[in-house]
Each structure stands twice: as structure tokens, then as C-alpha cells.
Design a protein around this motif. Sequence first.
Motif, mmCIF file in Angstrom:
data_model
loop_
_atom_site.group_PDB
_atom_site.id
_atom_site.type_symbol
_atom_site.label_atom_id
_atom_site.label_comp_id
_atom_site.label_asym_id
_atom_site.label_seq_id
_atom_site.Cartn_x
_atom_site.Cartn_y
_atom_site.Cartn_z
ATOM 1 N N ARG A 178 0.814 -1.222 0.000
ATOM 2 C CA ARG A 178 0.000 0.000 0.000
ATOM 3 C C ARG A 178 0.845 1.267 0.000
ATOM 4 N NH1 ARG A 178 -3.081 -0.934 -2.962
ATOM 5 N NH2 ARG A 178 -1.564 -2.521 -3.277
ATOM 6 N N ASP A 219 -0.443 5.948 -7.335
ATOM 7 C CA ASP A 219 -1.689 6.381 -7.968
ATOM 8 C C ASP A 219 -2.897 6.263 -7.042
ATOM 9 O OD1 ASP A 219 -1.736 3.613 -7.884
ATOM 10 O OD2 ASP A 219 -2.701 3.407 -9.842
ATOM 11 N N ARG A 220 -2.648 5.993 -5.781
ATOM 12 C CA ARG A 220 -3.725 5.842 -4.809
ATOM 13 C C ARG A 220 -3.181 6.139 -3.421
ATOM 14 N NH1 ARG A 220 -6.305 0.490 -5.022
ATOM 15 N NH2 ARG A 220 -6.733 0.711 -2.814
ATOM 16 N N GLN A 256 2.399 2.560 -3.520
ATOM 17 C CA GLN A 256 1.525 2.938 -4.638
ATOM 18 C C GLN A 256 1.578 4.453 -4.851
ATOM 19 O OE1 GLN A 256 0.046 0.267 -6.289
ATOM 20 N NE2 GLN A 256 1.356 -0.750 -4.802
ATOM 21 N N TYR A 293 -8.406 6.867 -10.187
ATOM 22 C CA TYR A 293 -8.423 8.184 -10.825
ATOM 23 C C TYR A 293 -9.149 8.113 -12.163
ATOM 24 C CZ TYR A 293 -6.846 12.419 -13.129
ATOM 25 O OH TYR A 293 -6.810 13.609 -13.800
ATOM 26 N N ASP A 313 -3.830 4.877 0.469
ATOM 27 C CA ASP A 313 -4.426 3.959 1.446
ATOM 28 C C ASP A 313 -3.834 4.312 2.800
ATOM 29 O OD1 ASP A 313 -5.537 1.342 -0.293
ATOM 30 O OD2 ASP A 313 -3.890 2.403 -1.250
ATOM 31 N N MET A 316 -11.515 11.091 -8.173
ATOM 32 C CA MET A 316 -11.071 9.825 -7.604
ATOM 33 C C MET A 316 -12.188 9.257 -6.746
ATOM 34 S SD MET A 316 -7.036 10.247 -6.664
ATOM 35 C CE MET A 316 -6.699 8.479 -6.741
ATOM 36 N N VAL A 332 -9.405 5.196 1.805
ATOM 37 C CA VAL A 332 -8.724 5.014 0.530
ATOM 38 C C VAL A 332 -9.218 6.030 -0.490
ATOM 39 C CG1 VAL A 332 -8.336 3.399 -1.391
ATOM 40 C CG2 VAL A 332 -8.490 2.523 0.954
ATOM 41 N N LEU A 333 -8.285 6.597 -1.234
ATOM 42 C CA LEU A 333 -8.570 7.324 -2.470
ATOM 43 C C LEU A 333 -7.959 6.494 -3.581
ATOM 44 C CD1 LEU A 333 -7.759 11.103 -1.872
ATOM 45 C CD2 LEU A 333 -9.991 10.092 -2.323
ATOM 46 N N ASN A 334 -8.762 6.128 -4.584
ATOM 47 C CA ASN A 334 -8.246 5.301 -5.672
ATOM 48 C C ASN A 334 -9.028 5.565 -6.953
ATOM 49 O OD1 ASN A 334 -10.668 3.981 -5.107
ATOM 50 N ND2 ASN A 334 -9.762 1.979 -4.876
#
Length: 183
Positions: free
Chosen positions: A60, A65-66, A63, A88, A68, A95, A84-86
Motif C-alpha cells: 500500500r 496512484d492511490r 503505490q 483516478y 491507502d 477519484m 482510501v482514495l483510488n
Amino acid sequence: MIDLSHKPTIKGCKVALRPFHFKKDFPAIAKCLKDPVVLKYTGSDDTFEEEKSKDWYQTRNSQTDRLDLAVIDKETGMLVGEVVLNLYDEQTHSMNFRILIGPDGRNRGLGTEASKLLLDYAFRETDLHAITLSVFAFNPRAIHVYESLGFTVTSVDKDDLEHQGDWIDSLNMTLKRSQWKRI
């Protein structure tokens, strides 16, 4: 694309959001992932694949692009969930947001505060236009929290989940930067 390689620690009154510390955190996040309430509201089954989950949580923090983050109860110092932001979406410059709070963190406003903190971080530290989420219609508490944060329903996926013989709709909600309530 949004660069989320920096994994912040964000402190609130009741919770702190921080990068995962795999060895310390995995037992607590595993407990959350096995919780019947979490399984119900995430539409998951009760199959827990420990090795797959370990592999997931060990990566986690790498990463880009996200984002967590572990949700830590400041009163006990224990991990009680994750935010979590994921996913895109380049077209809408948005997001997806998701949160889960396990049994040791419920009914005390920890999820609400964790949500506010992550949304505030996302809009202050990125130029995202919007944040989206999906929530099952049989989760009125979560819907209420999301609406109180400024999310509005933008569409409904009818009969998105079969749960105990019933078909449950999924509400797609959006919070636009212009509607964001600064903390």
C-alpha cells in the motif's frame, strides 16, 4: 494523473490517519476484513485469503496512484479501519473514496472524522475536481454521513448486490470541490 506517492499522517481529535505499518497493523486490519458488518456493507463474501491480503497490505505504501491510510483510534492507539482514495478518472478529474471501520471503531464518530480528514487532505493537497463513492442502499448510516459531508446522489445502480435473497441498489455519490465543506 494525481501523484499520491507521499503518504501523510493526518491527525484529528479522535483519529489519526497514517501509512500502514504492515507487521504491526496486519492483525487488526485482518480482523476488520473478517467482520460480518464490514463484509455486508462492502458486498464481500466471508472468504478471507490471508496470503493475498498480506501481499496487498505490504504494498500500500509504495503505490503512487492511490492513497491507502490506516485509521487509528487516538484513544486506544489501535487500528480500527482504513480510508482510501483510488481509481483516478482522467475524464472527470476525480477519484473514488472508500472507508471501512471495523468492530473496535464503530459508533463513536471515528469514521465520520476519518472521512472528513481524508476529504480535506484530498482537496487541499491535490487539484481534484470531485470525489466519488458508491454505497449500498441498505446502509443508511453511511449515506447520512456522506450527505452530511456534502456528497449528493448522482445515479443509482439498480439491483447491484444480491444479499440474503434480496437485490440491493447501489447509490453513486459525488462531492465536487465547489461543494466541499472545509473543516
